[in-house]
Scaffold this active site. Sequence first.
Site, PDB file in Angstrom:
ATOM      1  N   GLY A 167       0.828  -1.200   0.000  1.00 30.22           N
ATOM      2  CA  GLY A 167       0.000   0.000   0.000  1.00 30.22           C
ATOM      3  C   GLY A 167       0.859   1.244   0.000  1.00 30.22           C
ATOM      4  N   VAL A 215      -2.254  -7.892  -3.109  1.00 29.75           N
ATOM      5  CA  VAL A 215      -1.696  -8.624  -1.969  1.00 29.75           C
ATOM      6  C   VAL A 215      -2.569  -9.790  -1.535  1.00 29.75           C
ATOM      7  CG1 VAL A 215      -0.362  -6.676  -1.093  1.00 29.75           C
ATOM      8  CG2 VAL A 215      -2.715  -7.033  -0.264  1.00 29.75           C
ATOM      9  N   SER A 270      -4.996   0.215  13.830  1.00 27.90           N
ATOM     10  CA  SER A 270      -5.746   1.470  13.858  1.00 27.90           C
ATOM     11  C   SER A 270      -6.398   1.624  15.223  1.00 27.90           C
ATOM     12  CB  SER A 270      -6.839   1.460  12.779  1.00 27.90           C
ATOM     13  OG  SER A 270      -7.746   2.547  12.945  1.00 27.90           O
ATOM     14  N   TYR A 293     -13.722  -3.145   9.366  1.00 31.54           N
ATOM     15  CA  TYR A 293     -12.405  -2.536   9.524  1.00 31.54           C
ATOM     16  C   TYR A 293     -11.878  -2.720  10.948  1.00 31.54           C
ATOM     17  CZ  TYR A 293      -8.850   1.162   8.897  1.00 31.54           C
ATOM     18  OH  TYR A 293      -7.678   1.873   8.802  1.00 31.54           O
ATOM     19  N   LYS A 341      -8.474  -4.651  11.892  1.00 33.96           N
ATOM     20  CA  LYS A 341      -7.379  -3.973  12.577  1.00 33.96           C
ATOM     21  C   LYS A 341      -7.083  -4.589  13.938  1.00 33.96           C
ATOM     22  CE  LYS A 341      -6.140  -1.011   9.450  1.00 33.96           C
ATOM     23  NZ  LYS A 341      -4.869  -1.254   8.726  1.00 33.96           N
TER      24      LYS A 341
END
Length: 253
Positions: free
Chosen positions: A13, A64, A142, A154, A158
């Site tokens: 990224g 990826v 995060s 998310y 994370k």
Amino acid sequence: MPTDQPRTAIVTGGARGIGAATARRLAADGHAVAVLDLLAEQAAETAEAITTGGGRAIGVGVDVTDADAVTAAVARVTDELGAPTILVNNAGILRDNLLFKMTEDDWDDVLRVHLRGAFLVTRAVQKHMVDAGWGRVVNLSSTSALGNRGQANYSAAKAGMQGFTKTLAIELGKFGVTANAIAPGVIATDMIAATAERIGMTPEEFHAAAAKDVPVGRVGQPEDIAAAAAFFCSEEASFVSGQVLYVAGGPKA
């Protein structure tokens, strides 16, 4: 005081935002850097900017989540820059929505990029670290790992990055490899700008609103995260492993 020697680093990224800032910082620290990203042209531009500045870098377009593509990308990095012994797993996407609106694809895509992606790239790179008897893995988590409205996918990804990090530290420590995670707060990136646009705000308005909840009174910059990554990748961090550093302008966890 230990003197860092040049290594080969991979940043996933790495085309923009936190990844690009980290690639630039590692290059400034003397490392050769492979900028891996699904956005192949932007990855090449980021790498070109590094080489123009006197560093060594290549851009590699790669998904990826594709095991064969990851294997090929790591082989190319090894051929062109040398065996990679620094890895920053930064690749990620957002598919925010409240749970009752979230689709299976929203869930699967986010976990696939963050967790499967980090797993595949780390698995491909760790052999080079073990062979060298030295390695650094930095995973991007995060503050959302602590929970965040509209980010069930998310947040889960994370939080998973933190468990992945701690397990890598346990398994790879005896080979001279450390693994740590960075958990950023709100950082001024294109991803955050897209979030702002989706909820009808300008990036500046979003940053100002977010800064009100940050003790230091501002949102973060990609370079703030790059600085933390640079420490974890250094010789001096050899006794720091399995840790999660919240870089969020104030205490989080």
